[in-house]
Design an enzyme around this catalytic site. Structure first.
Site, short mmCIF file in Angstrom:
data_model
loop_
_atom_site.label_atom_id
_atom_site.label_comp_id
_atom_site.label_asym_id
_atom_site.label_seq_id
_atom_site.Cartn_x
_atom_site.Cartn_y
_atom_site.Cartn_z
N ILE A 146 0.83 -1.20 0.00
CA ILE A 146 0.00 0.00 0.00
C ILE A 146 0.87 1.25 0.00
O ILE A 146 0.63 2.19 -0.76
CB ILE A 146 -0.97 0.00 1.20
CG1 ILE A 146 -2.05 -1.06 1.00
CG2 ILE A 146 -1.61 1.38 1.39
CD1 ILE A 146 -2.95 -1.27 2.20
N ASP A 166 11.24 1.95 7.02
CA ASP A 166 10.75 0.58 7.08
C ASP A 166 11.95 -0.35 7.19
O ASP A 166 12.70 -0.52 6.23
CB ASP A 166 9.93 0.24 5.83
CG ASP A 166 9.20 -1.10 5.96
OD1 ASP A 166 9.69 -1.97 6.70
OD2 ASP A 166 8.15 -1.27 5.31
N ARG A 228 -3.94 1.12 11.56
CA ARG A 228 -4.77 0.73 12.70
C ARG A 228 -4.74 1.87 13.72
O ARG A 228 -3.74 2.56 13.87
CB ARG A 228 -4.27 -0.56 13.35
CG ARG A 228 -4.64 -1.83 12.56
CD ARG A 228 -6.14 -2.07 12.58
NE ARG A 228 -6.52 -3.31 11.93
CZ ARG A 228 -6.85 -3.43 10.65
NH1 ARG A 228 -6.78 -2.37 9.86
NH2 ARG A 228 -7.22 -4.59 10.16
N ASP A 252 -8.40 7.12 9.06
CA ASP A 252 -9.49 6.22 8.67
C ASP A 252 -9.67 5.12 9.70
O ASP A 252 -10.55 4.28 9.56
CB ASP A 252 -9.16 5.60 7.30
CG ASP A 252 -10.30 4.79 6.73
OD1 ASP A 252 -11.46 5.25 6.81
OD2 ASP A 252 -10.05 3.67 6.21
N GLU A 257 -13.95 1.85 17.13
CA GLU A 257 -14.58 2.05 15.83
C GLU A 257 -16.02 1.56 15.84
O GLU A 257 -16.35 0.60 16.52
CB GLU A 257 -13.78 1.33 14.74
CG GLU A 257 -12.40 1.91 14.55
CD GLU A 257 -11.62 1.24 13.42
OE1 GLU A 257 -10.78 1.92 12.81
OE2 GLU A 257 -11.85 0.04 13.15
N HIS A 276 -13.19 3.82 8.68
CA HIS A 276 -12.50 2.63 8.15
C HIS A 276 -13.03 2.26 6.76
O HIS A 276 -13.47 1.13 6.51
CB HIS A 276 -12.69 1.46 9.12
CG HIS A 276 -11.51 0.52 9.13
ND1 HIS A 276 -10.98 -0.01 10.29
CD2 HIS A 276 -10.76 0.01 8.12
CE1 HIS A 276 -9.96 -0.80 10.00
NE2 HIS A 276 -9.81 -0.80 8.68
N GLY A 278 -11.18 2.52 3.91
CA GLY A 278 -10.07 2.37 2.97
C GLY A 278 -10.35 1.41 1.83
O GLY A 278 -10.03 1.67 0.67
N ALA A 279 -10.95 0.27 2.15
CA ALA A 279 -11.25 -0.74 1.13
C ALA A 279 -12.72 -0.72 0.74
O ALA A 279 -13.20 -1.66 0.08
CB ALA A 279 -10.87 -2.13 1.64
#
Length: 310
Positions: A146, A166, A228, A252, A257, A276, A278-279
């Site tokens: 992502i 990362d 998250r 998001d 939640e 939430h 995103g998808a």
């Protein structure tokens, strides 16, 4: 008669349901948990107790990427495979990240709210001046699928410079992608105009963004979290935004939640919250749904799945 019994009590795409129904009986309750062969979940928590009370359980399928609502250790101990869909929602989540970046930078939601509440006295008001994305620095906290797809959009569409923190990606990989690898999170926060978080929630990433390192961010910086809720210390973020230590933030994902008015972040003018989503596109929902059903069926048929957690 169907060969398998699958527990599913949350919405997934209709085509995915049709595929599943060809091979299994679907139940939305746990009254006969001992008969269940598989569980498919979106947010439903799968606890150790549930796993221990399901002797036939062979596979747990996570509709999405994050699997922190599943007791992975218990599944491992009981020989239950866990599968997920790490690639199906990449484009949709990346597009939301870009949308949140643009919204926060240009104060779009705030402009709408002020107009709706009769609080605008002129066009192009000074208190709604924002920032361009063009040629700014985007810092990725997490350079997975992502993050890298978001980087591609930002680089090609907005001429942004991309830097990444990362530990799992090498300097050589970053160089091949035209990304500068930053070895220290605080250094990335110092340099970035926009920071996008795309990491899983675990013991090592809980409150990865906190009071201490928020202080390293630029006063005009914008923080975006689509990973998250627990990755960001919400209290520390609230304080930083309220004191205008950073320009804006958008999330998001939340610890609790969906977000409600009880969350003080939602009362700040320089914060944007979404539930939430995103998808939450038709394209991603179909791909995620079909993928997780196919993965679960592969395990039930004693075949090797493509996207296995354990």
């Amino acid at each position: 008669m169907a060969k398998y019994k699958v527990f599913l009590n949350e919405y997934i795409d209709e085509e995915a349901i049709e595929l599943l129904e060809k091979h299994a009986d679907i139940t939305n309750n746990l009254e006969k948990i001992s008969e269940i062969d598989a569980i498919i979940l979106r947010t439903f928590p799968v606890s150790r107790k549930l796993i221990e009370n399901a002797p036939k359980l062979k596979v747990i399928g996570k509709h999405g990427v994050g699997y922190d609502s599943i007791d992975i250790e218990a599944a491992k101990e009981h020989g239950v495979k866990v599968v997920y869909t790490p690639e199906a929602n990449i484009q949709s989540v990346s597009e939301l990240i870009i949308a949140l970046m643009t919204n926060a930078a240009r104060r779009i939601s705030l402009s709408f709210e002020k107009g709706k509440n009769n609080q605008l006295t002129s066009i192009g008001p000074k208190n709604l001046i924002g920032y361009q994305l063009n040629k700014k620095i985007l810092g990725l906290v997490g350079a997975g699928k992502i993050g890298l797809n978001t980087a591609r959009i930002a680089k090609n569409g907005f001429n942004m410079k991309i830097i990444a923190f990362d530990p799992l990606i090498s300097r050589e990989q970053c160089e091949e992608l035209g990304i500068e690898k930053i070895d220290n999170l605080n250094d990335l926060l110092k340099l970035s105009d926009f920071v996008s978080i795309s990491v899983p929630l675990n013991k090592g990433t809980k409150h990865l963004i906190n009071k201490d390192n928020l202080s390293y961010m630029k006063s005009n910086a914008i923080l975006i979290n689509t990973s998250r809720g627990g990755v960001v210390d919400e209290t520390a973020l609230y304080d930083a935004l309220k004191e205008n230590k950073i320009f804006a933030a958008a999330s998001d994902v939340f610890v609790n939640e969906p977000p409600t008015g009880a969350n003080p972040l939602l009362h700040l003018e320089n914060f944007i919250g979404t539930p939430h989503i995103g998808a939450n596109t038709k394209e991603a929902a179909k791909l995620v749904g079909l993928t997780i059903v196919q993965e679960v069926l592969l395990v039930l048929e004693n075949k090797e799945p493509k996207y296995r957690v354990i």
